[in-house]
Design an enzyme around this catalytic site. Sequence first.
Site, PDB file in Angstrom:
ATOM      1  N   ASP A   1       0.729  -1.127   0.015  1.00 49.14           N
ATOM      2  CA  ASP A   1      -0.101  -0.035   0.058  1.00 49.14           C
ATOM      3  C   ASP A   1       0.937   1.234   0.026  1.00 49.14           C
ATOM      4  OD1 ASP A   1       0.942   0.121   2.546  1.00 49.14           O
ATOM      5  OD2 ASP A   1      -0.872   0.137   3.633  1.00 49.14           O
TER       6      ASP A   1
ATOM      7  N   GLY B   1       5.738   2.072  13.854  1.00 55.58           N
ATOM      8  CA  GLY B   1       6.941   1.505  14.684  1.00 55.58           C
ATOM      9  C   GLY B   1       8.233   2.392  14.731  1.00 55.58           C
TER      10      GLY B   1
ATOM     11  N   ARG C   1     -14.638  11.788 -30.008  1.00 54.68           N
ATOM     12  CA  ARG C   1     -14.882  10.730 -29.142  1.00 54.68           C
ATOM     13  C   ARG C   1     -14.439   9.535 -29.737  1.00 54.68           C
ATOM     14  NH1 ARG C   1     -21.257  10.506 -29.764  1.00 54.68           N
ATOM     15  NH2 ARG C   1     -20.861   8.333 -28.812  1.00 54.68           N
TER      16      ARG C   1
ATOM     17  N   HIS D   1     -18.571  25.282 -36.252  1.00 49.12           N
ATOM     18  CA  HIS D   1     -19.437  25.610 -35.066  1.00 49.12           C
ATOM     19  C   HIS D   1     -20.595  24.463 -35.104  1.00 49.12           C
ATOM     20  CE1 HIS D   1     -18.241  29.504 -37.006  1.00 49.12           C
ATOM     21  NE2 HIS D   1     -18.663  28.840 -38.089  1.00 49.12           N
TER      22      HIS D   1
HETATM   23  C1  UD1 Z   1       3.668  -1.805  10.157  1.00 50.20           C
HETATM   24  C2  UD1 Z   1       5.013  -1.979  10.944  1.00 50.20           C
HETATM   25  C3  UD1 Z   1       5.392  -0.769  11.522  1.00 50.20           C
HETATM   26  C4  UD1 Z   1       5.400   0.277  10.569  1.00 50.20           C
HETATM   27  C5  UD1 Z   1       4.171   0.471   9.872  1.00 50.20           C
HETATM   28  C6  UD1 Z   1       4.459   1.412   8.521  1.00 50.20           C
HETATM   29  C7  UD1 Z   1       4.716  -4.415  11.775  1.00 50.20           C
HETATM   30  C8  UD1 Z   1       4.233  -5.225  13.060  1.00 50.20           C
HETATM   31  N1  UD1 Z   1       4.526  -3.124  12.069  1.00 50.20           N
HETATM   32  O1  UD1 Z   1       2.588  -1.346  11.034  1.00 50.20           O
HETATM   33  O2  UD1 Z   1       6.404  -0.913  12.374  1.00 50.20           O
HETATM   34  O3  UD1 Z   1       5.964   1.617  10.946  1.00 50.20           O
HETATM   35  O4  UD1 Z   1       3.719  -0.707   9.134  1.00 50.20           O
HETATM   36  O5  UD1 Z   1       3.251   1.724   7.725  1.00 50.20           O
HETATM   37  O6  UD1 Z   1       5.110  -4.810  10.938  1.00 50.20           O
HETATM   38  N2  UD1 Z   1      -0.609  -7.363   6.050  1.00 50.20           N
HETATM   39  C9  UD1 Z   1      -0.735  -8.669   5.594  1.00 50.20           C
HETATM   40  N3  UD1 Z   1      -0.923  -9.548   6.286  1.00 50.20           N
HETATM   41  C10 UD1 Z   1      -1.184  -9.268   7.743  1.00 50.20           C
HETATM   42  C11 UD1 Z   1      -0.921  -8.086   8.178  1.00 50.20           C
HETATM   43  C12 UD1 Z   1      -0.493  -7.036   7.269  1.00 50.20           C
HETATM   44  O7  UD1 Z   1      -0.549  -8.978   4.174  1.00 50.20           O
HETATM   45  O8  UD1 Z   1      -1.650 -10.435   8.359  1.00 50.20           O
HETATM   46  C13 UD1 Z   1      -0.027  -6.021   5.125  1.00 50.20           C
HETATM   47  C14 UD1 Z   1      -0.985  -5.063   4.897  1.00 50.20           C
HETATM   48  O9  UD1 Z   1      -1.737  -5.443   4.163  1.00 50.20           O
HETATM   49  C15 UD1 Z   1      -0.088  -3.803   4.671  1.00 50.20           C
HETATM   50  C16 UD1 Z   1       1.227  -4.251   5.358  1.00 50.20           C
HETATM   51  O10 UD1 Z   1       1.089  -5.754   5.541  1.00 50.20           O
HETATM   52  O11 UD1 Z   1       0.022  -3.700   3.263  1.00 50.20           O
HETATM   53  C17 UD1 Z   1       1.316  -3.595   6.918  1.00 50.20           C
HETATM   54  O12 UD1 Z   1       0.469  -3.995   7.720  1.00 50.20           O
HETATM   55  P1  UD1 Z   1      -0.314  -2.963   8.729  1.00 50.20           P
HETATM   56  O13 UD1 Z   1      -1.570  -3.749   9.482  1.00 50.20           O
HETATM   57  O14 UD1 Z   1      -0.733  -1.716   8.037  1.00 50.20           O
HETATM   58  O15 UD1 Z   1       0.916  -2.833   9.665  1.00 50.20           O
HETATM   59  P2  UD1 Z   1       0.874  -1.373  10.607  1.00 50.20           P
HETATM   60  O16 UD1 Z   1       0.226  -1.676  11.844  1.00 50.20           O
HETATM   61  O17 UD1 Z   1       0.659  -0.253   9.820  1.00 50.20           O
HETATM   62 CA    CA Z   2      -0.185   0.302   7.533  1.00 47.71          CA
END
Ligand code: UD1
Ligand code: CA
Length: 470
Positions: free
Chosen positions: A102, A140, A332, A362
Amino acid sequence: MEVCAVVMAAGDGKRMRSKHSKVVQHVAGKPIVQWVADALCEAGCTEQVYIVGEKQEEIRDVLGESVAYVFQEQRLGTGHAVMQATPFLEGRSGYTIVLPGDSPMVSAETIHAALKIAEDNQDFAAVLITAKAPNPAGYGRIIRNADGSVAKIVEDRDASPEEKLVDEINSSMYVFKTTLLISALGRLSAQNAQNEYYLTDTIEILINDGYKVGAYVCDFEDTMGINNRMQLMEASKIMNRRILEKHMANGVQIVDIDSTWIHSGVEIGMDTIILPGCTLIGNTVIGEDCIIGENTRLNCVQVGDGTTIDSSIATECIIGKECRIGPFSHIRPDSILKDNVTIGAYVEVKNSTIDVYTRARHLTYIGDSQVGKNVNFGCGVVTCNYDGQDKAGCVIEDNVFIGGNSNIVSTVVLGKDSYVAAGSTITDDVPPLGLAIGRSRQVIKDEWVARKNRLRGAHYIQLDRKRNEV
Ligand code: UD1
Ligand code: CA
């Protein structure tokens, strides 16, 4: 050096409030996850595996079969997500890049820089991509030792008050030595504030194993993740500005950076001027020395050198060199305008080919038709291309002159060098060099107004009197 990538994209993106996967939302005309894939490819990493969840079909539709996918059945955290890729990683040497799906602002340069640090420091088990955040809450935090080396990452929810003061954040982007990543993933536990397997814990595990971990501090903007509509808008603005800056560096004059939207796939030639309020999208290609705007939208349009398009909309069509389009023209799909064509105010062209030097200045509609060179459309000409059931067009050969307010009913042919008298409805072919008059003859009734007592002047005087009474 073997390099592969794991992209975490199993999240359902609840905060986006969308029926679609968060990572297929568009930023500057490209799905978020495609930005990530492209940055990886540009950095030379084509071996990519995507951790996907419920909405995996949409992601597969975007990225296709050139990358691998692993389904994460339960979302047990970022560590758990990457664990799903273990079968993909096993047996590989070299490095694994881990990215969140993302974060579209990640660049090939950032990935490259982190990889280089890893390669230059063989005692590093991993390199973190970090950034100084203006507001680090929620992220984090990177905890460093007194000598500046990385000690661990603490999640916001698990951080002590002193740790919360740290403004260096984890971007969730990493370079790992592949074998060491696999080893650390196998030892993660979910004993933390969220009962999740944190990928971040691998760092402390590797450091306890005696390895070092490096960090590459990049611009905070480059790490930006998208969780909600507001962030999607902000990222789009930043990406748009970057795209506009690139065009300006290439010699395109953009008059107003705040009101101009250009998608990533658009190409523009040198010395072209983009006036305020334009939206240029799809694979639009604009030549040199053009003037586009204001308020023009071009979607998948090819525009030749020296053309001016003023306040108009064009979609999936080709416009030649030195054309004059607008204001308020609508071109178009499947239209081809050759060089030096003039399409003016309130003229619509659809699925038609118009040859050089032809002018419709026109209030005209040209649909499904073949138009030759140097044709003149008077004001208000309509090609009647629809009989309520089928669409068909006309053939209008070179040098034809069509008088104002004429209807050319398909499928007639107006022969070369012929004329159509103003106000005609043409239902039969007109031979070359001929004149067609297709209207009823004018009738004059002498003194009709006086005889019927219908003088309008009197009426006007009455109206004026009434108004004064009020
Ligand atoms: C995570 C980091 C954090 C960092 C932040 C940055 C961890 C524990 N924390 O936190 O240190 O500062 O990103 O944005 O890693 N995802 C999966 N499967 C899961 C969980 C998450 O595919 O089971 C994917 C999500 O779709 C996302 C990415 O991992 O794209 C990050 O997950 P998210 O839950 O957003 O992590 P944060 O809590 O933001
Ligand atoms: Ca996130």
